[in-house]
Design a protein around this motif. Structure first.
Motif, PDB file in Angstrom:
ATOM      1  N   UNK A  52      33.069  13.446 -37.102  1.00 50.22           N
ATOM      2  CA  UNK A  52      31.896  13.144 -37.929  1.00 50.22           C
ATOM      3  C   UNK A  52      32.266  12.099 -38.976  1.00 50.22           C
ATOM      4  N   UNK A  53      33.435  12.288 -39.576  1.00 52.81           N
ATOM      5  CA  UNK A  53      33.881  11.359 -40.621  1.00 52.81           C
ATOM      6  C   UNK A  53      34.129   9.972 -40.042  1.00 52.81           C
ATOM      7  N   UNK A  56      30.938   8.312 -39.499  1.00 53.19           N
ATOM      8  CA  UNK A  56      30.431   7.870 -40.798  1.00 53.19           C
ATOM      9  C   UNK A  56      31.063   6.536 -41.177  1.00 53.19           C
ATOM     10  N   UNK A  60      29.452   2.822 -41.747  1.00 55.56           N
ATOM     11  CA  UNK A  60      29.628   2.013 -42.964  1.00 55.56           C
ATOM     12  C   UNK A  60      29.998   0.580 -42.597  1.00 55.56           C
ATOM     13  N   UNK A  61      30.878   0.441 -41.611  1.00 55.12           N
ATOM     14  CA  UNK A  61      31.240  -0.905 -41.133  1.00 55.12           C
ATOM     15  C   UNK A  61      29.996  -1.639 -40.648  1.00 55.12           C
ATOM     16  N   UNK A  62      29.169  -0.925 -39.908  1.00 55.51           N
ATOM     17  CA  UNK A  62      27.930  -1.512 -39.381  1.00 55.51           C
ATOM     18  C   UNK A  62      27.032  -1.971 -40.525  1.00 55.51           C
ATOM     19  N   UNK A  72      24.914   2.593 -46.328  1.00 51.46           N
ATOM     20  CA  UNK A  72      24.732   4.009 -46.081  1.00 51.46           C
ATOM     21  C   UNK A  72      23.745   4.403 -45.009  1.00 51.46           C
ATOM     22  N   UNK A  73      22.685   3.618 -44.710  1.00 55.10           N
ATOM     23  CA  UNK A  73      21.704   4.066 -43.719  1.00 55.10           C
ATOM     24  C   UNK A  73      22.308   4.319 -42.339  1.00 55.10           C
ATOM     25  N   UNK A  75      25.469   4.676 -41.676  1.00 56.38           N
ATOM     26  CA  UNK A  75      26.526   5.684 -41.803  1.00 56.38           C
ATOM     27  C   UNK A  75      25.930   7.083 -41.672  1.00 56.38           C
ATOM     28  N   UNK A  76      24.840   7.337 -42.400  1.00 55.81           N
ATOM     29  CA  UNK A  76      24.171   8.633 -42.303  1.00 55.81           C
ATOM     30  C   UNK A  76      23.615   8.883 -40.917  1.00 55.81           C
ATOM     31  N   UNK A  79      26.443   9.739 -38.442  1.00 52.54           N
ATOM     32  CA  UNK A  79      27.008  11.067 -38.700  1.00 52.54           C
ATOM     33  C   UNK A  79      26.081  12.149 -38.128  1.00 52.54           C
ATOM     34  N   UNK A  80      24.797  11.982 -38.305  1.00 51.34           N
ATOM     35  CA  UNK A  80      23.837  12.968 -37.797  1.00 51.34           C
ATOM     36  C   UNK A  80      23.814  12.954 -36.263  1.00 51.34           C
ATOM     37  N   UNK A  82      26.218  12.085 -34.242  1.00 44.11           N
ATOM     38  CA  UNK A  82      27.451  12.720 -33.763  1.00 44.11           C
ATOM     39  C   UNK A  82      27.319  14.241 -33.816  1.00 44.11           C
ATOM     40  N   UNK A  83      26.830  14.733 -34.957  1.00 43.61           N
ATOM     41  CA  UNK A  83      26.692  16.173 -35.115  1.00 43.61           C
ATOM     42  C   UNK A  83      25.768  16.785 -34.080  1.00 43.61           C
TER      43      UNK A  83
END
Lengths: 184, 283
Positions: A52-53, A56, A60-62, A72-73, A75-76, A79-80, A82-83
């Motif tokens: 997940x990290x 994320x 962030x790179x994207x 952050x958009x 990245x969030x 992460x979601x 992946x989860x």
């Protein structure tokens, strides 16, 4: 640690490749998202909290490369995605190309919906639902069509990396993913 | 099974936590845009060599296609082009006369003349990887004298504005992007408005009064009043006019002059633009 760093750097390379390849597609609406299949691959075959990290960080790179100023958009969203994919992966037949394509299609919609949700709080975008359908559908379809091919490439590259682990247990990786069976 | 459920729970908690962190980070970066500035420039510089290679490869492949494969109907195209050249040459002669007459009239009226367009030619080496950001990357940066806010054009059409600048690359925000806005006028009626991007291939012109008469086919040009784009540059052509009488302003759809998916080289205007003043203000 090394594997995580390699994955993050791979994400950066894929973002750069996507930026370079986007100009080959006209209109650019049909250009696929090459980063999302990597996130889905990690969720399928390298399921862990660290995954997940890493997703994320790749997001962030994207954002750093693609976004105007918002950090952050994506990245969030990654992460979601992946989860969600990791939690549902045990119920899926991962060796099927259809499963991979459908997962990529749904994940693309989910990630872009989350991205719009983030961005719409700070930037006026117009009607969110029409944007999501109009602009994200072509990209989602091409991403879904390309995902099985990318999965095959990721599997081959993953086999070359020493110290790879299997999905559910921490046993050393098997030689061939084709003979892998789910643990009930 | 229990181990798997525990693993799923950990992943779900981690996803939710990082989602919240991302939300906070987005809010912070929205309030402080300079947060990501150095990271963006660093990543752009790292990726720039790969984009340059890709641009060279793309040029080679498309050149080979044009030279050896796409030769169908070449003779017919050649004849059409000859006819078009003849027509354009006669138009050019007329326009030269108009230019000479315009020059004389301006001297008579003592209107301040804008400086001629001067700038740096740049090649486009990449597009934004994100679907939601309409921008392109050029192979010029701080080392070449590029600064944020400079206007970018192609021919007589407007491409956009310099948004971020690295050492050897820069990012251009296209006029078709959501956050882009250009002060514009309708060339025929001189009605004024703001051209905004819609995120797709078309733009919209807002804040045009309902009393103004706008037709499909009208040319939209820059007004020169925003201090970014010189006056008279072509933004696009009106493709649709929504005349909802209940709305305060007309909603005009514009087809941009520049095909952003096929832009290969642009001109970055380096001479500062003086905002165009009205005749009343000038007196």
């Amino acid at each position: 640690m090394k594997r995580g760093l390699a994955l993050v750097l791979s994400g950066l390379a894929i973002v750069a490749l996507q930026a370079a390849l986007r100009s080959f597609f006209a209109p650019s609406l049909f250009a696929p998202n090459l980063v999302l299949p990597l996130i889905i691959f990690l969720a399928f075959y390298h399921k862990s909290s660290w995954g997940v990290f890493i997703s994320f960080l790749i997001g962030l790179e994207y954002d750093l490369f693609a976004s105007r100023t918002l950090l952050g958009p994506n990245a969030g969203a990654f992460a979601v995605v992946y989860g969600l994919v990791a939690c549902f992966s045990q119920r899926l037949f991962l060796e099927s190309f259809v499963t991979v394509a459908l997962t990529a299609l749904v994940s693309s919609f989910v990630s872009q919906g989350i991205y719009l949700l983030f961005v719409s709080q700070f930037v006026a975008l117009g009607t969110a639902d029409s944007l999501l359908l109009g602009l994200s559908l072509p990209e989602s379809i091409t991403t879904a069509l390309l995902s099985p091919i990318l999965f095959y490439l990721f599997k081959r590259i993953s086999e070359w990396i020493p110290g790879g682990t299997s999905r559910v247990t921490d046993r050393p990786r098997r030689r061939s993913f084709g003979r892998y069976s789910r643990v009930l | 099974m229990g181990v798997a459920r525990g693993n799923n729970l950990q992943i779900a908690i981690a996803s939710f936590a990082l989602f919240c962190i991302a939300l906070v980070l987005t809010a912070f970066s929205a309030k402080h845009p300079e947060t990501s500035q150095y990271g963006e420039i660093l990543i752009s510089e790292i990726v720039a060599p790969f984009e340059n290679v890709s641009y060279a490869l793309r040029g080679g492949v498309s050149g080979m296609w044009r030279r050896y494969f796409a030769l169908v109907d070449t003779q017919e195209q050649n004849q059409e082009l000859h006819q078009r050249i003849a027509s354009l040459e006669s138009d050019l002669a007329r326009l030269r006369e108009f230019e000479h007459e315009n020059k004389n009239l301006k001297e008579l009226l003592a209107i301040t003349k804008q400086s001629e367009l001067r700038g740096i030619v740049a090649e486009v080496i990449g597009l934004s990887p994100s679907l939601w950001v309409q921008s392109l990357t050029i192979n010029r940066g701080i080392a070449d004298g590029i600064k944020p806010g400079m206007a970018v054009i192609q021919g007589e059409g407007v491409v956009g504005q310099i948004m971020k600048v690295g050492r050897s690359t820069a990012e251009v925000l296209l006029i078709s992007d959501h956050v882009s806005g250009v002060d514009a006028i309708v060339q025929r009626t001189r009605a004024r408005g703001v051209v905004e991007g819609s995120g797709g291939e078309l733009c919209r012109m807002r804040y045009v009064s309902q009393e103004e008469e706008i037709q499909v086919g009208d040319r939209i040009i820059t007004s020169g009043k925003d201090g970014i784009y010189p006056k008279g540059l072509l933004l696009g052509v009106v493709s649709d006019v929504d005349t909802n009488s209940r709305a305060q302003f007309k909603l005009i759809e514009i087809h941009p002059t520049v095909d952003f998916s096929r832009v290969e080289s642009v001109l970055v205007l380096t001479v500062p633009v003086v905002p165009e003043k009205s005749k009343v203000e000038g007196k």
